[in-house]
Design a protein around this motif. Structure first.
Motif, short mmCIF file in Angstrom:
data_model
loop_
_atom_site.label_atom_id
_atom_site.label_comp_id
_atom_site.label_asym_id
_atom_site.label_seq_id
_atom_site.Cartn_x
_atom_site.Cartn_y
_atom_site.Cartn_z
N UNK A 218 0.82 -1.21 0.00
CA UNK A 218 0.00 0.00 0.00
C UNK A 218 0.86 1.27 0.00
N UNK A 219 1.97 1.23 0.71
CA UNK A 219 2.89 2.38 0.70
C UNK A 219 3.41 2.63 -0.71
N UNK A 220 3.78 1.55 -1.39
CA UNK A 220 4.30 1.70 -2.74
C UNK A 220 3.20 2.14 -3.71
N UNK A 221 1.97 1.68 -3.48
CA UNK A 221 0.85 2.12 -4.31
C UNK A 221 0.65 3.62 -4.18
N UNK A 222 0.83 4.15 -2.96
CA UNK A 222 0.69 5.59 -2.74
C UNK A 222 1.71 6.37 -3.56
N UNK A 223 2.98 5.92 -3.53
CA UNK A 223 4.02 6.58 -4.33
C UNK A 223 3.71 6.48 -5.82
N UNK A 224 3.21 5.32 -6.23
CA UNK A 224 2.93 5.10 -7.64
C UNK A 224 1.79 6.00 -8.11
N UNK A 225 0.81 6.24 -7.27
CA UNK A 225 -0.32 7.09 -7.65
C UNK A 225 0.14 8.52 -7.92
N UNK A 226 1.19 8.95 -7.20
CA UNK A 226 1.73 10.29 -7.44
C UNK A 226 2.29 10.36 -8.86
N UNK A 227 2.99 9.30 -9.28
CA UNK A 227 3.53 9.26 -10.64
C UNK A 227 2.40 9.29 -11.66
N UNK A 228 1.32 8.59 -11.37
CA UNK A 228 0.20 8.54 -12.31
C UNK A 228 -0.48 9.89 -12.41
N UNK A 229 -0.50 10.65 -11.30
CA UNK A 229 -1.09 11.99 -11.33
C UNK A 229 -0.35 12.87 -12.34
N UNK A 230 1.01 12.78 -12.34
CA UNK A 230 1.79 13.53 -13.32
C UNK A 230 1.37 13.16 -14.75
N UNK A 231 1.17 11.87 -14.96
CA UNK A 231 0.78 11.39 -16.29
C UNK A 231 -0.58 11.93 -16.69
N UNK A 232 -1.51 11.95 -15.75
CA UNK A 232 -2.85 12.45 -16.04
C UNK A 232 -2.80 13.93 -16.44
N UNK A 233 -1.95 14.68 -15.74
CA UNK A 233 -1.79 16.11 -16.07
C UNK A 233 -1.28 16.27 -17.50
N UNK A 234 -0.30 15.45 -17.89
CA UNK A 234 0.26 15.52 -19.24
C UNK A 234 -0.81 15.18 -20.28
N UNK A 235 -1.60 14.14 -20.02
CA UNK A 235 -2.63 13.71 -20.97
C UNK A 235 -3.70 14.78 -21.14
N UNK A 236 -4.14 15.35 -20.01
CA UNK A 236 -5.21 16.35 -20.08
C UNK A 236 -4.75 17.65 -20.72
N UNK A 237 -3.49 18.00 -20.52
CA UNK A 237 -2.97 19.24 -21.10
C UNK A 237 -2.70 19.09 -22.59
N UNK A 238 -2.55 17.84 -23.07
CA UNK A 238 -2.29 17.59 -24.48
C UNK A 238 -0.91 18.02 -24.92
N UNK A 239 0.01 18.21 -23.97
CA UNK A 239 1.35 18.69 -24.30
C UNK A 239 2.14 17.61 -25.05
N UNK A 240 2.98 18.06 -25.99
CA UNK A 240 3.86 17.16 -26.72
C UNK A 240 5.29 17.39 -26.27
N UNK A 241 6.05 16.30 -26.12
CA UNK A 241 7.45 16.37 -25.70
C UNK A 241 8.32 15.76 -26.79
N UNK A 242 9.11 16.58 -27.44
CA UNK A 242 9.99 16.07 -28.49
C UNK A 242 9.24 15.36 -29.60
#
Length: 264
Positions: free
Chosen positions: A34-58
């Motif tokens: 569960x502790x590791x799931x909590x850390x992993x969810x933070x990473x997924x939040x970053x991903x959700x922000x990228x997807x919703x913003x539609x930003x392109x990287x390289x």
């Protein structure tokens, strides 16, 4: 071939014993997961922000970026699973390698792959696979022998490279007593992979590709699928894991000669 089968059988047995020993203390196993799931969810939040913003990287679309993030999360699980490597500094300092030195068989193999941490690894590995599949589907990447086989091949190279990347800082304990700063430095390098390397400048990309090849671990499989690797980069993606392994092997042999057991 017989030797290779022996190694595979031993890894299976080590993994089975490790899993059984961990689920004996189910509360600790669940809490760690569960502790590791909590850390992993933070990473997924970053991903959700990228997807919703539609930003392109390289030139990478959010759907393509999803594959890289999924690979990073998957590899993080592999990194955390290698608890045998992570325990090397403690065993060297305490002189606990004595128990392995007297046993028949390859010492490095038994120490580094003799124990796995499934509680820390399982959430990342599972979520990583799911995210990769979602990104693959959203990016409309065809599923065929070339794309799937190439992705899995460089994923395997990344796992092999993770072994060497994790080993080298741990083995410095034979020469340096305190590894706190070194461990923090390599952990920071690992986190450079939480987004595709295309977001970094040319100097950082070259360092992370050719000097300290941390970018190869999570980027090469996705870049291959997207047909963004040159012939030289494909060759380097194959050679780098082999070079890192032999460096770690050399350091292990040299370090073992410097090792002072608990009995002096």
């Amino acid at each position: 071939m017989k030797r290779f089968k022996w190694y595979l059988r031993m890894i299976y047995e080590f993994a089975r014993i490790s899993f059984k020993s961990q689920i004996e203390y189910r509360l600790n196993f669940i809490a760690g997961a569960f502790v590791e799931i909590a850390y992993m969810l933070i990473k997924i939040v970053y991903l959700i922000v990228v997807i919703r913003s539609g930003v392109k990287i390289g030139g990478l679309t959010p759907e393509m970026i999803t594959i890289f993030v999924g690979t990073y999360i998957f590899m993080t699980g592999i990194w955390m699973m290698l608890s045998g490597i992570n325990s090397i500094p403690k065993k060297v300092i305490r002189g606990e390698l004595d128990f392995l030195v007297v046993k028949p068989g390859p010492i490095q193999f038994m120490q580094t792959l003799g124990r796995f941490d499934f509680a820390m690894a399982f959430p990342n590995v599972t979520a990583g696979i799911v995210i990769i599949c979602v990104g693959w589907h959203k990016a409309n990447i065809p599923v065929n022998f070339t794309t799937t086989g190439g992705f899995l091949f460089f994923l395997a190279c990344g796992i092999f490279l993770t072994y060497g990347f994790t080993m080298i800082p741990a083995l410095l304990v034979f020469w340096v007593t305190s590894l706190n700063g070194i461990s923090t430095f390599f952990a920071s390098l690992w986190d450079f992979n939480n987004m595709p390397m295309e977001m970094y400048g040319k100097i950082i990309k070259n360092i992370g590709t050719f000097i300290i090849p941390v970018f190869l671990i999570t980027n090469w499989s996705g870049l291959f699928v997207l047909n963004k690797l040159s012939s030289l980069e494909i060759l380097w993606g194959i050679l780098a894991p082999v070079i890192m392994f032999f460096i770690s092997k050399f350091m292990w042999n040299k370090g073992l000669k410097r090792y002072t057991s608990a009995n002096g």
